[in-house]
Design an enzyme around this catalytic site. Structure first.
Site, short mmCIF file in Angstrom:
data_model
loop_
_atom_site.label_atom_id
_atom_site.label_comp_id
_atom_site.label_asym_id
_atom_site.label_seq_id
_atom_site.Cartn_x
_atom_site.Cartn_y
_atom_site.Cartn_z
N SER A 142 0.87 -1.17 0.00
CA SER A 142 0.00 0.00 0.00
C SER A 142 0.92 1.23 0.00
CB SER A 142 -0.93 -0.02 1.21
OG SER A 142 -1.81 1.08 1.19
N TYR A 156 -3.93 9.04 -6.40
CA TYR A 156 -3.13 7.90 -5.90
C TYR A 156 -3.60 7.39 -4.54
CZ TYR A 156 1.11 5.55 -4.14
OH TYR A 156 2.01 4.67 -3.59
N LYS A 160 -4.68 3.48 -2.97
CA LYS A 160 -3.90 2.80 -1.93
C LYS A 160 -4.73 2.59 -0.66
CE LYS A 160 0.02 1.99 -3.96
NZ LYS A 160 0.48 0.60 -4.19
#
Length: 269
Positions: A142, A156, A160
């Site tokens: 992650s 982004y 994650k």
């Protein structure tokens, strides 16, 4: 669980460079047989030559992890040669920073396709066999950006965070079946991906993270191998990220004020 890494078959997505390649080397040093999955055939070839020169058992498969069909074909080929996957490490990913109002829709879509679905597709390929054998280890990369969202990572960070949610729930489901699940939260890591990422960072993002020295990929790889050997779930290669995760909401107001100051300073500069 994995009873020793010697002779285990480890599959690493994104294994041609960065954290993936470093993890492949660390697992190879423990006696594991490693399979690298990545989309760049030239990089895969170079990575394979590098690992084989150290005496490690290596094979490769070309696949874009965002494609379920390509992942399925790659894993099927690797398993037919090296046997069932004992350790999966999903390192394939992309980070494309930028300000929310300036990013194209395609950037948001691509982050989810590569970072989240790229993880999911690989996990879906190995989990059924691991459950049947009541053995195995699944490790997903992650990010520190999944512990605290940061300016410039509106595309982004959600991908994650999704990886984090998947692995937290998956850990609870697979633990009774004897399958180890881990999630890794690295900060910036000195890799080709970071160099590419830095090309797109807004000045505000650079001001927030610019004072932090990137970790070596080898240090993250060591943390991953320890997590597999000791069956740990949450893996924080960097102490500052571990502290942030531990303090959680208590630290958030302070950190937000710090971020706001750095953003204001960057804009004035």
């Amino acid at each position: 669980m994995v009873t020793g890494l010697h002779g285990a078959h480890a599959v690493i997505t994104g294994g041609s460079s960065g954290i993936g390649l470093a993890t492949a080397a660390a697992l190879g040093a423990r006696g594991a047989s490693v399979s690298l999955v990545a989309r760049d055939e030239s990089r895969l070839r170079k990575a394979s030559v590098s690992l084989k020169s150290r005496g490690y058992s290596v094979r490769t498969a070309v696949a874009d992890v965002s494609s379920q069909e390509e992942v399925a074909a790659a894993f099927a080929g690797l398993v037919s040669v090296a046997g069932p996957c004992d350790v999966l490490v999903t390192c394939a990913g992309q980070a494309r920073p930028g300000e929310f109002l300036s990013l194209d829709d395609e950037v948001f879509r691509r982050m989810v396709e590569v970072d989240y679905f790229g993880t999911l597709h690989a996990v879906r390929e190995v989990a059924p066999s691991m459950v049947r054998r009541r053995s195995g280890s699944i490790v997903a990369i992650s990010s520190a950006a999944a512990v605290l969202g940061i300016y410039g990572y509106t595309a982004y960070a959600p991908a994650k965070f999704a990886v984090r949610g998947l692995m937290e729930a998956l850990r609870d489901e697979l633990n009774p079946a004897g399958v180890h699940v881990a999630c890794v939260y690295p900060p910036d890591v000195d890799t080709p991906q970071l160099a590419e990422e830095n090309r797109w960072k807004p000045v505000e993002t650079a001001a927030i993270s610019g004072t932090i020295r990137p970790m070596a990929a080898e240090a993250v790889a060591s943390a991953i191998v320890r997590a597999v050997e000791r069956e740990r779930y949450a893996v924080y290669p960097d102490r500052s990220v571990a502290l942030l995760a531990a303090l959680g909401p208590l630290a958030a107001p302070f950190l937000r004020r710090m971020v706001d100051r750095r953003v204001r300073h960057a804009r004035r500069a």
